[in-house]
Design a protein around this motif. Structure first.
Motif, short mmCIF file in Angstrom:
data_model
loop_
_atom_site.label_atom_id
_atom_site.label_comp_id
_atom_site.label_asym_id
_atom_site.label_seq_id
_atom_site.Cartn_x
_atom_site.Cartn_y
_atom_site.Cartn_z
N ARG A 281 4.56 -1.69 8.80
CA ARG A 281 4.61 -0.26 8.47
C ARG A 281 6.04 0.14 8.15
O ARG A 281 6.99 -0.37 8.73
CB ARG A 281 4.11 0.56 9.65
CG ARG A 281 2.70 0.24 10.10
CD ARG A 281 2.48 0.68 11.54
NE ARG A 281 2.89 2.04 11.78
CZ ARG A 281 2.06 3.06 11.99
NH1 ARG A 281 0.77 2.85 12.02
NH2 ARG A 281 2.51 4.27 12.21
N LEU B 101 0.53 8.01 8.60
CA LEU B 101 0.27 6.61 8.31
C LEU B 101 -0.67 6.01 9.36
O LEU B 101 -1.61 5.28 9.04
CB LEU B 101 1.59 5.84 8.26
CG LEU B 101 1.54 4.38 7.80
CD1 LEU B 101 0.92 4.26 6.42
CD2 LEU B 101 2.95 3.79 7.80
N LEU C 53 0.14 -7.05 4.79
CA LEU C 53 -0.05 -5.74 4.18
C LEU C 53 1.16 -4.88 4.51
O LEU C 53 1.44 -4.61 5.68
CB LEU C 53 -1.33 -5.07 4.69
CG LEU C 53 -1.58 -3.65 4.18
CD1 LEU C 53 -1.71 -3.63 2.66
CD2 LEU C 53 -2.83 -3.06 4.83
N VAL D 261 -6.80 2.51 1.16
CA VAL D 261 -6.48 1.76 2.38
C VAL D 261 -7.48 0.63 2.58
O VAL D 261 -7.11 -0.52 2.86
CB VAL D 261 -6.46 2.69 3.61
CG1 VAL D 261 -6.31 1.88 4.90
CG2 VAL D 261 -5.32 3.70 3.49
N VAL E 280 -0.01 -6.19 9.56
CA VAL E 280 0.46 -4.97 8.89
C VAL E 280 1.92 -4.71 9.24
O VAL E 280 2.30 -4.73 10.42
CB VAL E 280 -0.40 -3.75 9.30
CG1 VAL E 280 0.10 -2.49 8.59
CG2 VAL E 280 -1.87 -4.01 8.99
N ARG F 201 4.71 4.85 3.76
CA ARG F 201 4.57 6.30 3.58
C ARG F 201 5.98 6.88 3.47
O ARG F 201 6.72 6.94 4.47
CB ARG F 201 3.82 6.94 4.76
CG ARG F 201 3.84 8.47 4.76
CD ARG F 201 2.99 9.08 3.67
NE ARG F 201 3.12 10.53 3.65
CZ ARG F 201 2.34 11.34 2.95
NH1 ARG F 201 1.36 10.82 2.22
NH2 ARG F 201 2.52 12.63 2.97
N ALA G 202 2.43 -1.43 4.45
CA ALA G 202 1.94 -0.05 4.35
C ALA G 202 3.12 0.91 4.41
O ALA G 202 3.86 0.94 5.39
CB ALA G 202 0.97 0.25 5.48
N LEU H 206 -4.42 4.32 8.71
CA LEU H 206 -4.62 2.90 8.95
C LEU H 206 -5.56 2.60 10.11
O LEU H 206 -6.24 1.57 10.11
CB LEU H 206 -3.28 2.22 9.23
CG LEU H 206 -2.23 2.25 8.13
CD1 LEU H 206 -0.96 1.56 8.61
CD2 LEU H 206 -2.74 1.58 6.86
N ALA I 114 0.71 4.72 0.90
CA ALA I 114 -0.19 5.57 1.69
C ALA I 114 -0.08 7.01 1.24
O ALA I 114 0.98 7.63 1.33
CB ALA I 114 0.15 5.44 3.17
N LEU J 277 0.84 -1.19 0.00
CA LEU J 277 0.00 0.00 0.00
C LEU J 277 0.87 1.24 0.00
O LEU J 277 1.69 1.43 0.90
CB LEU J 277 -0.90 0.01 1.24
CG LEU J 277 -1.64 1.32 1.53
CD1 LEU J 277 -2.66 1.63 0.45
CD2 LEU J 277 -2.31 1.27 2.91
#
Length: 291
Positions: free
Chosen positions: A234, A216, A181, A167, A232, A185, A183, A220, A157, A155
């Motif tokens: 990050r 982020l 996932l 999202v 997730v 940024r 995620a 989320l 972001a 993802l």
């Protein structure tokens, strides 16, 4: 309530058949019907008909062969997925945009069977991704990315006002696939802050990274609560978002970004991040518009 289908643009080309394969797997994961659509204004095609002594088939005959072949391929891949076909005498972009108004998502390949006058190869997918009201997945990438062997949805972001639907879509994909996932940024130091100074000192770098992490978290938090089974990971790396995501797409099965659309002289244009991914990602790319 009628279930919205996954619509696939088909034209008989190898990229469109790859898109059919990907879409069948996606429809099976999501429990969705599949709709295979052939759209063309024949006189604008150059090439794509048999050569030699054979009489070229009529547009209708060729179109029927294309959709029948795509449907047979889909049913061979999964007999459980409900598959329908349609032939539309329209421009491909206009047809797919209209179909997208009543679709869960539109799926296209990276380029088509021939070159349509006025359009560059691959630009149908780009234009549909820029203007559709539903998610658009352009199926591209290397063998591992197409096969979905990485076990990871990526993802990208974006901003809260453009990334919320992306999202949600990314969490749904990760849940349907039973995968991680990722995620991300990305952040960059402002030009004014870096001008005439050495690379970011610790305090400044930490501030920008913290801002990226907070954004982020905002994106989320609410969606993650509805998908407790999704793991997730990050990341808030420093760098250009488009470069960071293209690099990370090499280890992903799908990359998801929000549609950052800017009014242009003719319709809309995609943002730089989505545009770069649609050209260079090593896995399929989902562009999800904000409702």
């Amino acid at each position: 309530m009628t279930e919205l289908p996954l619509v696939v643009g088909v034209d008989g080309s190898e990229p469109s058949l790859t898109a059919v394969d990907w879409a069948v797997d996606e429809a099976a994961r999501r429990g969705l019907p599949l709709r295979l659509v052939y759209a063309s204004v024949w006189e604008r095609y150059e090439g794509g008909v048999p050569s030699g002594d054979q009489e070229p088939p009529s547009e209708q005959v060729l179109a029927e062969r294309i959709v029948a072949s795509a449907a047979a391929r889909a049913r061979q891949r999964s007999a459980e997925v409900r598959t329908a076909t349609d032939i539309l005498p329209q421009e491909p972009v206009a047809a797919l945009l209209r179909e997208g108004d009543e679709a869960f998502a539109v799926v296209t390949g990276t380029r088509g069977r021939g070159v349509i006058k006025g359009l560059l190869p691959g630009s149908v997918g780009l234009t549909v991704a820029a203007r559709a009201r539903c998610p658009v997945i352009v199926v591209r990438g290397d063998r591992a990315g197409l096969a979905g062997t990485h076990g990871r949805v990526l993802l990208g972001a974006g901003e809260p006002d453009t990334g919320g639907e992306a999202v949600r879509f990314a969490f749904q994909e990760a849940e349907a696939r039973g995968c991680v996932l990722d995620a991300v940024r990305a952040w960059r130091r402002p030009a004014l802050e870096s001008a005439g100074r050495p690379l970011l000192a610790g305090d400044a770098a930490h501030r920008h990274e913290r801002q990226a992490d907070e954004l982020l978290d905002t994106l989320l938090r609410d969606v993650a609560a509805g998908h407790p089974g999704v793991r997730v990971q990050r990341a808030t790396p420093e760098g250009q978002a488009r470069k960071v995501l293209v690099d990370r797409s090499a280890a992903a099965d799908l990359v998801v970004v929000g549609a950052r659309r800017r009014a242009g002289g003719a319709g809309h244009r995609l943002g730089r991040v989505a545009h770069a991914l649609l050209h260079h990602a090593l896995c399929p790319v989902a562009v999800v518009p904000q409702r």
